[in-house]
Design an enzyme around this catalytic site. Sequence first.
Site: not given
Length: 326
Positions: A174-176, A291, A103, A233, A77-78
């Site tokens: 980070h799988s979608y 996540e 990330h 998000d 993340n940020r």
Amino acid sequence: MNELFGTLSDGTPVHRWTLERGGTRVRVLTYGGIVQSVEVPDREGRAVDVVLGFADLDGYLRNQGPFFGALIGRYANRIARGRFTLDGRTYELECNNPPNSLHGGALGFDKRVWDAEAVEGGVRLFRVSPDGEEGFPGRLEVSATYTLDEDGRALRVSYEAVTDAPTVVNLTNHSYWNLAGASAGSAGGHELRIDAARVTPVNGDLIPTGELAEVEGTRFDFRVARKVGAGYDHNFVLDKGVTGGAEVVAELFEPGSGRVLTVATTEPGMQVYTADHLEGAFGPGDGIALETQHFPDSPNRPQFPSTELRPGGVYRSETVYGFGVR
């Protein structure tokens, strides 16, 4: 099974490990610790891949921005303005997601080739992140172990790290997910439940304001399962907090196939990203990222659960993805 998957431009080989048990097959790459595919059956017993990914290494090299299936670090993340202070010293990171660091930076763990060794039921990836890599302090010895339970009903991802100097660590996958199948199109019809009564609201740069806001009466209330839709998000504050063992915190259900994904974790938060900005091989909303993590910008938010790791300590985190049907 371990096989050559491709070669980087500098000649570095990338291998693919296949884990197969109880009708479930998972493929993991040494490049970026990527979960390339997860094949699980639907209610009729038909197995398809349910994570977005690519058939070859070039697909990942050409589509690095969305972090498809990747192992994220040093910091998931940020971090606001790419800057944090630890023990009175300020560290500057690359702002690869202006005006923030995202990330782990431009060359985070998702773009590194990891060493690998077989373990019971899976594979252990490991590497040394040198002091100063992407601006982070301390030499970090880190591993991520992917294992399938004997019946194939759960993929367990266990992280460990030690450091020789004070640092911050926050790892995730980070799988979608698209439980109808990776090629099925929009995942907006999935139903999601999250055991979270609060979220961390963000400013226009997607940095937490510091508030822990109640979800009741808002579009962030997933305490009872409902369709996901688009426009997420955000980090959900899991009711259980930080725990020594993985506890179930979320469930994703796809009505057409009957597939169910449960998420159990030791982490206190989970970022839900509905992939609204995907383009190219996959379109907006084609997958949902769940996540598990500590909160965004925690190094600058002392009221958040700490992400600090110090010499003599061990970072441990575990997330378990459970597979079923109904």
